[in-house]
Design a protein around this motif. Structure first.
Motif, PDB file in Angstrom:
ATOM      1  N   ARG A 188     -22.155   5.596  -7.849  1.00 34.29           N
ATOM      2  CA  ARG A 188     -22.878   4.691  -8.763  1.00 34.29           C
ATOM      3  C   ARG A 188     -23.895   5.480  -9.565  1.00 34.29           C
ATOM      4  O   ARG A 188     -24.391   6.510  -9.106  1.00 34.29           O
ATOM      5  N   SER A 209     -14.278  -1.496  -1.320  1.00 31.45           N
ATOM      6  CA  SER A 209     -13.505  -2.751  -1.326  1.00 31.45           C
ATOM      7  C   SER A 209     -12.108  -2.632  -1.951  1.00 31.45           C
ATOM      8  O   SER A 209     -11.225  -3.420  -1.585  1.00 31.45           O
ATOM      9  N   GLU A 244     -15.639   0.116   4.719  1.00 29.38           N
ATOM     10  CA  GLU A 244     -15.146  -1.229   4.505  1.00 29.38           C
ATOM     11  C   GLU A 244     -14.421  -1.661   5.779  1.00 29.38           C
ATOM     12  O   GLU A 244     -13.809  -0.828   6.461  1.00 29.38           O
ATOM     13  N   PHE A 281     -16.181  -6.847   5.420  1.00 30.36           N
ATOM     14  CA  PHE A 281     -17.577  -6.398   5.375  1.00 30.36           C
ATOM     15  C   PHE A 281     -17.622  -4.991   4.789  1.00 30.36           C
ATOM     16  O   PHE A 281     -16.614  -4.275   4.763  1.00 30.36           O
ATOM     17  N   GLY A 282     -18.802  -4.632   4.286  1.00 27.72           N
ATOM     18  CA  GLY A 282     -18.981  -3.275   3.768  1.00 27.72           C
ATOM     19  C   GLY A 282     -20.370  -2.801   4.124  1.00 27.72           C
ATOM     20  O   GLY A 282     -21.339  -3.555   3.990  1.00 27.72           O
ATOM     21  N   GLN A 308     -19.446   4.600   2.206  1.00 26.77           N
ATOM     22  CA  GLN A 308     -19.359   3.232   2.728  1.00 26.77           C
ATOM     23  C   GLN A 308     -18.252   3.155   3.766  1.00 26.77           C
ATOM     24  O   GLN A 308     -17.347   3.993   3.789  1.00 26.77           O
ATOM     25  N   GLY A 354     -23.085  -6.058   3.958  1.00 25.29           N
ATOM     26  CA  GLY A 354     -22.657  -7.280   3.287  1.00 25.29           C
ATOM     27  C   GLY A 354     -21.315  -7.705   3.857  1.00 25.29           C
ATOM     28  O   GLY A 354     -20.504  -6.871   4.244  1.00 25.29           O
ATOM     29  N   CYS A 355     -21.088  -9.026   3.892  1.00 28.86           N
ATOM     30  CA  CYS A 355     -19.832  -9.486   4.488  1.00 28.86           C
ATOM     31  C   CYS A 355     -19.493 -10.906   4.030  1.00 28.86           C
ATOM     32  O   CYS A 355     -20.244 -11.511   3.267  1.00 28.86           O
ATOM     33  N   PHE A 400     -15.829 -11.557  -4.031  1.00 31.12           N
ATOM     34  CA  PHE A 400     -14.574 -11.481  -3.263  1.00 31.12           C
ATOM     35  C   PHE A 400     -14.665 -12.099  -1.886  1.00 31.12           C
ATOM     36  O   PHE A 400     -13.716 -12.018  -1.108  1.00 31.12           O
ATOM     37  N   HIS A 449     -17.337   1.000  -4.747  1.00 32.55           N
ATOM     38  CA  HIS A 449     -17.395   0.544  -3.353  1.00 32.55           C
ATOM     39  C   HIS A 449     -16.034   0.802  -2.695  1.00 32.55           C
ATOM     40  O   HIS A 449     -15.081   1.230  -3.369  1.00 32.55           O
ATOM     41  N   PHE A 480     -20.953 -12.528  -2.897  1.00 33.52           N
ATOM     42  CA  PHE A 480     -20.054 -11.482  -3.413  1.00 33.52           C
ATOM     43  C   PHE A 480     -18.868 -12.190  -4.041  1.00 33.52           C
ATOM     44  O   PHE A 480     -18.402 -13.203  -3.488  1.00 33.52           O
TER      45      PHE A 480
HETATM   46  N1  PHE Z   1     -18.435  -4.113  -1.586  1.00 29.25           N
HETATM   47  C1  PHE Z   1     -19.721  -4.679  -1.327  1.00 29.25           C
HETATM   48  C2  PHE Z   1     -20.772  -3.706  -1.823  1.00 29.25           C
HETATM   49  O1  PHE Z   1     -20.491  -2.591  -2.118  1.00 29.25           O
HETATM   50  C3  PHE Z   1     -19.921  -4.899   0.177  1.00 29.25           C
HETATM   51  C4  PHE Z   1     -19.013  -5.953   0.750  1.00 29.25           C
HETATM   52  C5  PHE Z   1     -17.795  -5.598   1.268  1.00 29.25           C
HETATM   53  C6  PHE Z   1     -19.399  -7.288   0.810  1.00 29.25           C
HETATM   54  C7  PHE Z   1     -16.955  -6.542   1.821  1.00 29.25           C
HETATM   55  C8  PHE Z   1     -18.579  -8.244   1.323  1.00 29.25           C
HETATM   56  C9  PHE Z   1     -17.352  -7.879   1.847  1.00 29.25           C
HETATM   57  O2  PHE Z   1     -21.919  -4.059  -1.961  1.00 29.25           O
END
Ligand code: PHE
Length: 349
Positions: free
Chosen positions: A199, A175, A214, A316-317, A212, A292-293, A254, A173, A252
Motif C-alpha cells: 500500500r 483477500s 488471510e 478473516f485477515g 497479511q 478484520g473478519c 466482501f 490485501h 468490509f
Molecule cells: N482484506 C481486509 C483488509 O485488508 C481484511 C479482511 C479479510 C476482512 C477478510 C474481512 C475478511 O483490511
C-alpha cells in the motif's frame, strides 16, 4: 663387459642410493633421488644397458641379480619415504592442541515475521486448514471486483493502491486468495493464505510492504459461532489463554456481517495504565485491534459460482507485523525491515 664387472656396478648402485637417501632432507628431495635412480633414464637403466654385452650364459644370472637390486632400490626408497611421512605426521600432532575449543558455525536465524507466519500456519493446519499462495502482482478483478468492490466503489479509497497498469496492481490485501481458491475448489474449503501486500503508506506504523494472513472456511451451515470459536481459539494460542477477545461490528465489502476483533492489551493486560502511566500500546483503552473478519458476502459466492443458499462461510485477515509487534513488544514497525543483525539475532531458536 664381464659378469663380475656388471654385478659390481649393480651392487654399487645400492650404496650410491643409500648415500643419497641419507642426504635427502625432505619428501621433495626424495623425488629427485627416485628420478636419478629409478626413472627410465636413471642410473639403474644405464647399468642395465651393459646386459646386452654379456654372454648368453651369463645373461640369466645377471638378469636375476638386476631384478633383485631393482627391488632393493625401490624398497629402500619407499622405506625412507614412509619415514618422512611418519615424521611429518608427528610434527603436525605436536602443534595440534586437542583442548582448543572447536569452531562453532554461526547459524542464521528465521526472521520474526517468518516465525509468526510459521506459528500461525501451524495452528491453522492443525485445525485442518490448507496453506495456499498466490501472486503479489494481481489484476483488478481478483483484488477488487470479485471481492464486491466495483470500480467506483468508495471502498477503493480505503486502500492506497500501487498500480502497474490500469488493470494490474500490487495486491493491497491477501483477500484475492479467497477468490482464487474458491474458483479452483469445491466446498468444503478451509485455507489460510500468508503473504506480502502493498500500500502507498509509510510512517511509524505503516510500511509500503507488509504481511497479511488471510483465512477462510466454506461449508454447509457455517455460522458466526464457528468464526468466533475459531478466532478465539487461535488468539488464545498465540497470546495466551488469559487474553480477552471482543468482536466489534465493522464493514468490509466482501463480508456481511463484518467485524473487527480486539484483544485485551498484551502490555498493560487490559488495564490501560502501567503503575499510573498511560499504556503506549493501547493508548489507555485496554484493547488493541488485531484483525478484520466476517461472513462471506453472497455476492462473492455468486462471483465464484458457489450457491449461497447451500453454502456459507467466514473469512478473516490479519496483519503479521502487528501480531509480531504485540507478541515481542516491538514499538517501531520499521525495525522489521532494517535487517539489523543485533535485532534479528534475538530471535535465535
Ligand atoms: N482484506 C481486509 C483488509 O485488508 C481484511 C479482511 C479479510 C476482512 C477478510 C474481512 C475478511 O483490511
Amino acid at each position: 663387459m664381464s659378469l663380475d664387472n656388471f654385478l659390481n656396478k649393480l651392487s654399487g648402485l645400492v650404496q650410491e642410493l643409500e648415500k643419497d637417501l641419507n642426504e635427502a632432507k625432505s619428501i621433495s628431495g626424495l623425488e629427485e633421488v627416485r628420478v636419478k635412480f629409478l626413472s627410465r633414464k636413471g642410473r639403474l637403466a644405464e647399468v642395465m644397458k651393459g646386459l646386452k654385452s654379456l654372454s648368453e650364459q651369463d645373461k640369466p644370472v645377471a638378469g636375476k641379480k638386476a631384478n633383485e637390486i631393482k627391488d632393493k632400490l625401490l624398497r629402500l626408497w619407499q622405506e625412507k619415504k614412509a619415514y618422512f611421512e611418519t615424521k611429518q605426521k608427528e610434527e603436525q600432532l605436536k602443534t595440534f592442541d586437542p583442548t582448543v575449543p572447536g569452531r562453532i558455525p554461526d547459524f542464521g536465524t528465521l526472521h520474526p515475521i517468518t516465525l509468526v507466519i510459521e506459528e500461525i500456519s501451524d495452528i491453522f493446519t492443525s485445525l485442518g486448514f490448507d496453506v495456499v499462495q498466490g501472486p503479489e502482482v494481481e489484476t483488478d478483478f481478483y483484488n477488487f471486483e470479485a471481492l464486491n468492490i466495483p470500480p467506483e466503489h468508495p471502498a477503493r479509497d480505503m486502500q492506497d493502491t500501487l498500480y502497474i497498469t490500469e488493470n494490474i496492481l500490487l495486491r493491497t490485501h491477501t483477500s484475492p486468495l479467497q477468490i482464487r481458491t474458491m474458483l479452483s475448489r469445491k466446498p468444503p474449503v478451509a485455507a489460510i493464505a500468508p503473504g506480502k501486500v502493498y500500500r502507498r503508506d509509510s510512517d511509524l506504523t505503516h510500511s509500503p510492504m507488509f504481511h497479511q494472513i488471510e483465512g477462510f472456511l466454506v461449508d454447509k451451515n457455517v455460522t458466526m459461532a464457528e468464526l468466533r470459536g475459531t478466532l478465539t481459539l487461535f488468539l488464545h494460542q498465540v497470546f495466551g489463554k488469559e487474553t480477552k477477545v471482543r468482536f466489534r461490528p465493522s464493514f468490509f465489502p466482501f463480508t456481511e456481517p463484518s467485524a473487527e476483533v480486539d484483544i485485551s492489551c498484551v502490555l498493560c493486560k487490559g488495564k490501560g495504565q502501567i503503575n499510573g502511566v498511560p499504556c503506549r500500546v493501547c493508548k489507555e483503552t485496554g484493547w488493541v485491534e488485531i484483525l478484520g473478519c466476517g461472513m462471506i458476502d453472497p455476492a462473492v459466492f455468486h462471483m465464484v459460482g458457489y450457491d449461497p443458499e447451500e453454502f456459507s462461510g467466514f473469512a478473516f485477515g490479519l496483519g503479521v507485523e502487528r501480531v509480531a509487534m504485540l507478541k515481542y513488544g516491538i514499538g517501531d514497525l520499521r525495525i522489521f525491515f532494517d535487517n539489523d543483525l543485533r535485532f534479528l539475532e534475538q530471535f535465535k531458536g
